[in-house]
Design a protein around this motif. Structure first.
Motif, PDB file in Angstrom:
ATOM      1  N   ALA A  13      19.864 -49.989  37.661  1.00 35.41           N
ATOM      2  CA  ALA A  13      19.908 -48.596  38.091  1.00 35.41           C
ATOM      3  C   ALA A  13      18.871 -47.736  37.377  1.00 35.41           C
ATOM      4  CB  ALA A  13      21.309 -48.021  37.858  1.00 35.41           C
ATOM      5  N   GLY A  14      17.660 -48.294  37.230  1.00 33.04           N
ATOM      6  CA  GLY A  14      16.564 -47.533  36.645  1.00 33.04           C
ATOM      7  C   GLY A  14      15.822 -46.741  37.702  1.00 33.04           C
ATOM      8  N   ARG A  15      14.556 -46.390  37.422  1.00 27.97           N
ATOM      9  CA  ARG A  15      13.787 -45.528  38.319  1.00 27.97           C
ATOM     10  C   ARG A  15      13.645 -46.115  39.718  1.00 27.97           C
ATOM     11  NH1 ARG A  15       8.135 -44.496  35.845  1.00 27.97           N
ATOM     12  NH2 ARG A  15       8.306 -46.754  35.596  1.00 27.97           N
ATOM     13  N   ALA A  16      13.141 -47.347  39.804  1.00 24.33           N
ATOM     14  CA  ALA A  16      12.918 -47.959  41.112  1.00 24.33           C
ATOM     15  C   ALA A  16      14.241 -48.235  41.818  1.00 24.33           C
ATOM     16  CB  ALA A  16      12.104 -49.246  40.963  1.00 24.33           C
ATOM     17  N   CYS A  40      23.140 -51.094  30.832  1.00 26.14           N
ATOM     18  CA  CYS A  40      23.064 -49.805  30.138  1.00 26.14           C
ATOM     19  C   CYS A  40      24.127 -48.863  30.701  1.00 26.14           C
ATOM     20  CB  CYS A  40      21.671 -49.199  30.290  1.00 26.14           C
ATOM     21  SG  CYS A  40      21.520 -47.531  29.608  1.00 26.14           S
ATOM     22  N   GLU A  41      25.126 -48.530  29.901  1.00 26.34           N
ATOM     23  CA  GLU A  41      26.234 -47.694  30.354  1.00 26.34           C
ATOM     24  C   GLU A  41      25.751 -46.321  30.816  1.00 26.34           C
ATOM     25  OE1 GLU A  41      30.127 -46.413  31.226  1.00 26.34           O
ATOM     26  OE2 GLU A  41      29.236 -48.402  30.984  1.00 26.34           O
ATOM     27  N   GLN A  45      26.648 -44.679  34.482  1.00 20.93           N
ATOM     28  CA  GLN A  45      27.362 -43.411  34.645  1.00 20.93           C
ATOM     29  C   GLN A  45      26.511 -42.373  35.378  1.00 20.93           C
ATOM     30  OE1 GLN A  45      30.570 -43.024  34.144  1.00 20.93           O
ATOM     31  NE2 GLN A  45      30.586 -45.182  33.492  1.00 20.93           N
ATOM     32  N   SER A  46      25.228 -42.357  35.090  1.00 26.32           N
ATOM     33  CA  SER A  46      24.330 -41.431  35.772  1.00 26.32           C
ATOM     34  C   SER A  46      24.250 -41.754  37.259  1.00 26.32           C
ATOM     35  CB  SER A  46      22.938 -41.500  35.138  1.00 26.32           C
ATOM     36  OG  SER A  46      22.025 -40.678  35.826  1.00 26.32           O
ATOM     37  N   GLU A  54      32.413 -44.811  42.838  1.00 28.19           N
ATOM     38  CA  GLU A  54      33.308 -45.043  41.710  1.00 28.19           C
ATOM     39  C   GLU A  54      33.105 -46.375  41.005  1.00 28.19           C
ATOM     40  OE1 GLU A  54      37.242 -44.597  43.194  1.00 28.19           O
ATOM     41  OE2 GLU A  54      37.059 -42.430  43.535  1.00 28.19           O
ATOM     42  N   LYS A  55      32.489 -47.339  41.690  1.00 21.89           N
ATOM     43  CA  LYS A  55      32.443 -48.689  41.118  1.00 21.89           C
ATOM     44  C   LYS A  55      31.135 -48.962  40.390  1.00 21.89           C
ATOM     45  CE  LYS A  55      33.769 -50.763  45.007  1.00 21.89           C
ATOM     46  NZ  LYS A  55      34.257 -51.810  45.935  1.00 21.89           N
TER      47      LYS A  55
END
Length: 339
Positions: A13-16, A40-41, A45-46, A54-55
């Motif tokens: 869940a990074g930039r790309a 990375c938590e 969350q972001s 939610e998942k």
């Protein structure tokens, strides 16, 4: 599928990764983001907050066990692509994999075999093939308007200094992989042929912190090539150029030439009384290829819904990795590599 819609799991869940997630959240018919996974938590969350879902999982394996997930988008460091893709295929999940496909050709072959065995789609995320200008140029080439293609040149230069993990060529495959995978695919696409010979040179000009521990690291590379059909190719890549994000290509034919790529952030040039003109150089691939990412994501969903093969396949990803590995070998040995 839930209510006729494809449930997608984002792995990384990074930039790309978030570019794809935003597209599927609001702009791709018959598909939605159901879950994200990232060690990375903070990223998890972001992403959950922005996507309003939610998942979230720390381990991608938990995401693969989620019955709501029909397909995954893999946007992790390259060294994890093979492991994740094979696991996803074995659980019957379709796969959209960001570039580079993997670290080695053998890893790419494992990914291809797993997808074939489990009857899932494996699409490579070479979004330039979905860019309107690149597609128009391809149509011009096929029309014969510039005669026979003689040479294709492509460059990608990024403004950012590489992440420290990229310094180790054994873990990242270097800028030829991280920066120039798109250029390699561009050359293959416009020549309609495979690389035959490669000669590459690299150097570290902007990353002094890497020189002591990673003497093989390069932040600037030039690659020249010949193709099986006799055409020629050139690639240049750079990291940390500071002046902006620069992705352009030229297709030279026997009767003309095509110039591809725009560099302005906005379509405005200002001329001032000091007799100079000013415009803004684009600073992000996220802006330059925004529409191409969306078309790529739409096409992936359409492939799943209509059980058709993608326009950019695992084979395309594998051949790019093959060129990356050969280019790194050429840089290290100083020799021309024949594929």
């Amino acid at each position: 599928m839930k209510n006729g819609k494809i449930g997608l799991g984002l792995i990384g869940a990074g930039r790309a990764g978030m570019i794809h997630a935003r597209n599927y959240r609001s702009s791709v018919p018959h598909a939605y983001i159901a879950a994200v996974a990232d060690p990375c938590e903070e990223n998890v969350q972001s992403a959950l907050k922005e996507l309003e879902i939610e998942k979230g999982y720390a381990d991608y394996r938990e995401l693969l066990e989620d019955s709501e997930i029909d397909a995954v988008i893999i946007v992790t460091p390259t060294k994890y692509h093979c492991e994740i893709a094979v696991a996803a295929a074995e659980r019957g999940k379709h796969i959209l994999c960001e570039k580079p496909m993997a670290m080695t050709v053998s890893e790419c072959e494992l990914m291809e075999a797993a997808a074939k065995k489990n009857h899932v789609i494996l699409q490579m995320a070479f979004m330039r093939r979905f860019d309107s200008a690149f597609m128009a140029a391809k149509a011009v080439v096929e029309s014969g308007d510039i005669g026979d293609v003689v040479m294709v040149r492509s460059n990608t230069r990024g403004p950012s200094i590489p992440k420290p993990w990229m310094y180790d060529i054994q873990k990242s495959n270097g800028p030829l992989a991280e920066v120039n995978s798109h250029d390699i695919d561009t050359l293959r696409w416009f020549t309609g042929s495979e690389f035959r010979t490669i000669y590459a040179v690299g150097g570290n000009y902007r990353c002094p912190d890497a020189r002591a521990d990673f003497p093989d690291f390069y932040d600037n590379v030039i690659l020249s090539a010949s193709f099986e059909n006799g055409m020629q190719g050139m690639i240049d890549g750079a990291q940390g150029v500071l002046y902006g994000y620069d992705a352009r290509a030229e297709i030279l034919g026997t009767k003309g030439c095509i110039y591809l790529g725009r560099t302005q952030e906005r379509g405005i040039t200002v001329c001032r009384s000091d007799m100079r003109k000013y415009d803004e150089f684009t600073n992000s691939w996220k802006f330059l290829f925004k529409d191409a990412y969306l078309e790529e994501d739409i096409d992936f969903a359409d492939c799943i819904l209509n059980a058709r093969q993608p326009k950019v396949t695992g084979h395309d990803g594998k051949m790019a990795v093959k060129v990356v590995n050969a280019g790194n070998e050429s840089i290290k040995s100083g020799q021309i590599i024949t594929l």
